[in-house]
Design a protein around this motif. Sequence first.
Motif, PDB file in Angstrom:
ATOM      1  N   GLU A  44       6.052  46.524 -43.673  1.00 26.54           N
ATOM      2  CA  GLU A  44       6.853  45.303 -43.574  1.00 26.54           C
ATOM      3  C   GLU A  44       7.377  44.879 -44.946  1.00 26.54           C
ATOM      4  O   GLU A  44       8.506  44.423 -45.074  1.00 26.54           O
ATOM      5  N   ASP A  45       6.564  45.072 -45.970  1.00 29.51           N
ATOM      6  CA  ASP A  45       7.003  44.725 -47.329  1.00 29.51           C
ATOM      7  C   ASP A  45       8.197  45.573 -47.751  1.00 29.51           C
ATOM      8  O   ASP A  45       9.164  45.066 -48.318  1.00 29.51           O
ATOM      9  N   SER A  46       8.130  46.880 -47.477  1.00 28.77           N
ATOM     10  CA  SER A  46       9.237  47.768 -47.835  1.00 28.77           C
ATOM     11  C   SER A  46      10.493  47.416 -47.055  1.00 28.77           C
ATOM     12  O   SER A  46      11.593  47.454 -47.598  1.00 28.77           O
ATOM     13  N   PHE A  47      10.319  47.072 -45.768  1.00 36.46           N
ATOM     14  CA  PHE A  47      11.489  46.678 -44.992  1.00 36.46           C
ATOM     15  C   PHE A  47      12.097  45.402 -45.551  1.00 36.46           C
ATOM     16  O   PHE A  47      13.325  45.276 -45.634  1.00 36.46           O
ATOM     17  N   SER A  48      11.262  44.452 -45.948  1.00 34.44           N
ATOM     18  CA  SER A  48      11.776  43.186 -46.505  1.00 34.44           C
ATOM     19  C   SER A  48      12.583  43.433 -47.771  1.00 34.44           C
ATOM     20  O   SER A  48      13.660  42.851 -47.944  1.00 34.44           O
ATOM     21  N   VAL A  49      12.085  44.309 -48.639  1.00 36.17           N
ATOM     22  CA  VAL A  49      12.818  44.660 -49.861  1.00 36.17           C
ATOM     23  C   VAL A  49      14.136  45.333 -49.492  1.00 36.17           C
ATOM     24  O   VAL A  49      15.199  45.016 -50.041  1.00 36.17           O
ATOM     25  N   PHE A  50      14.075  46.252 -48.534  1.00 32.79           N
ATOM     26  CA  PHE A  50      15.266  46.957 -48.056  1.00 32.79           C
ATOM     27  C   PHE A  50      16.285  45.967 -47.493  1.00 32.79           C
ATOM     28  O   PHE A  50      17.470  46.011 -47.837  1.00 32.79           O
ATOM     29  N   TRP A  51      15.839  45.038 -46.660  1.00 35.36           N
ATOM     30  CA  TRP A  51      16.735  44.065 -46.021  1.00 35.36           C
ATOM     31  C   TRP A  51      17.380  43.157 -47.072  1.00 35.36           C
ATOM     32  O   TRP A  51      18.582  42.889 -47.005  1.00 35.36           O
ATOM     33  N   LYS A  52      16.609  42.725 -48.051  1.00 32.86           N
ATOM     34  CA  LYS A  52      17.160  41.872 -49.108  1.00 32.86           C
ATOM     35  C   LYS A  52      18.212  42.625 -49.921  1.00 32.86           C
ATOM     36  O   LYS A  52      19.248  42.069 -50.287  1.00 32.86           O
ATOM     37  N   ARG A  53      17.939  43.900 -50.198  1.00 35.32           N
ATOM     38  CA  ARG A  53      18.902  44.723 -50.937  1.00 35.32           C
ATOM     39  C   ARG A  53      20.202  44.869 -50.139  1.00 35.32           C
ATOM     40  O   ARG A  53      21.295  44.761 -50.685  1.00 35.32           O
ATOM     41  N   ILE A  54      20.072  45.093 -48.840  1.00 40.16           N
ATOM     42  CA  ILE A  54      21.259  45.230 -47.977  1.00 40.16           C
ATOM     43  C   ILE A  54      22.045  43.920 -47.955  1.00 40.16           C
ATOM     44  O   ILE A  54      23.276  43.923 -48.040  1.00 40.16           O
ATOM     45  N   GLU A  55      21.332  42.812 -47.837  1.00 38.23           N
ATOM     46  CA  GLU A  55      22.007  41.508 -47.811  1.00 38.23           C
ATOM     47  C   GLU A  55      22.751  41.232 -49.122  1.00 38.23           C
ATOM     48  O   GLU A  55      23.865  40.725 -49.119  1.00 38.23           O
ATOM     49  N   ARG A  56      22.128  41.586 -50.261  1.00 39.19           N
ATOM     50  CA  ARG A  56      22.795  41.404 -51.562  1.00 39.19           C
ATOM     51  C   ARG A  56      24.064  42.254 -51.640  1.00 39.19           C
ATOM     52  O   ARG A  56      25.114  41.777 -52.070  1.00 39.19           O
ATOM     53  N   LYS A  57      23.955  43.504 -51.219  1.00 39.46           N
ATOM     54  CA  LYS A  57      25.129  44.387 -51.256  1.00 39.46           C
ATOM     55  C   LYS A  57      26.223  43.881 -50.330  1.00 39.46           C
ATOM     56  O   LYS A  57      27.403  43.945 -50.658  1.00 39.46           O
ATOM     57  N   ARG A  58      25.812  43.375 -49.175  1.00 41.17           N
ATOM     58  CA  ARG A  58      26.801  42.854 -48.228  1.00 41.17           C
ATOM     59  C   ARG A  58      27.513  41.639 -48.807  1.00 41.17           C
ATOM     60  O   ARG A  58      28.724  41.498 -48.684  1.00 41.17           O
ATOM     61  N   GLN A  59      26.780  40.779 -49.492  1.00 43.42           N
ATOM     62  CA  GLN A  59      27.390  39.604 -50.115  1.00 43.42           C
ATOM     63  C   GLN A  59      28.370  40.009 -51.211  1.00 43.42           C
ATOM     64  O   GLN A  59      29.436  39.406 -51.354  1.00 43.42           O
ATOM     65  N   LEU A  60      28.013  41.044 -51.966  1.00 47.78           N
ATOM     66  CA  LEU A  60      28.906  41.525 -53.021  1.00 47.78           C
ATOM     67  C   LEU A  60      30.172  42.152 -52.444  1.00 47.78           C
ATOM     68  O   LEU A  60      31.222  42.132 -53.076  1.00 47.78           O
ATOM     69  N   CYS A  61      30.070  42.698 -51.260  1.00 47.81           N
ATOM     70  CA  CYS A  61      31.198  43.414 -50.651  1.00 47.81           C
ATOM     71  C   CYS A  61      31.971  42.559 -49.651  1.00 47.81           C
ATOM     72  O   CYS A  61      32.828  43.071 -48.939  1.00 47.81           O
ATOM     73  N   LYS A  62      31.686  41.281 -49.560  1.00 48.66           N
ATOM     74  CA  LYS A  62      32.390  40.423 -48.591  1.00 48.66           C
ATOM     75  C   LYS A  62      33.898  40.479 -48.757  1.00 48.66           C
ATOM     76  O   LYS A  62      34.626  40.404 -47.784  1.00 48.66           O
ATOM     77  N   ALA A  63      34.363  40.655 -49.975  1.00 48.55           N
ATOM     78  CA  ALA A  63      35.807  40.702 -50.225  1.00 48.55           C
ATOM     79  C   ALA A  63      36.437  41.948 -49.618  1.00 48.55           C
ATOM     80  O   ALA A  63      37.637  41.996 -49.404  1.00 48.55           O
TER      81      ALA A  63
END
Length: 120
Positions: A44-63
Amino acid sequence: ELGRIVCSMSDNLSKALQSSSISASDGQSLMKMTLVAFQAIRSEDSFSVFWKRIERKRQLCKAVLIADPSLPQQRKVPKHLEIGSSAPEFANIVEDVYRKTYYEVIDFVVQSVIQNGGLD
């Protein structure tokens, strides 16, 4: 991102196993170490890190007009395939859908390494 992680780990194992200088026992040791590495990211910890990384990348790519993650369409199971009388279960949270996929991919790769490596 998950594909990159899994392919990177699998590719490293594949390259090592194809080396002309590797012995059978070294190959099995490498497979076991790879399985330990996959089991380490299946938490679960690894998934949480993975999910946060995906969310950060998605926010950076919103444009770039990348769509927000969404729940899959809810579909009923055809009557001839239905087992039991309970109502089908659908995920209510997008993160749960991705969590399920995350674990399924890791489990599939682990089973492939075990079966193809003769570790069962």
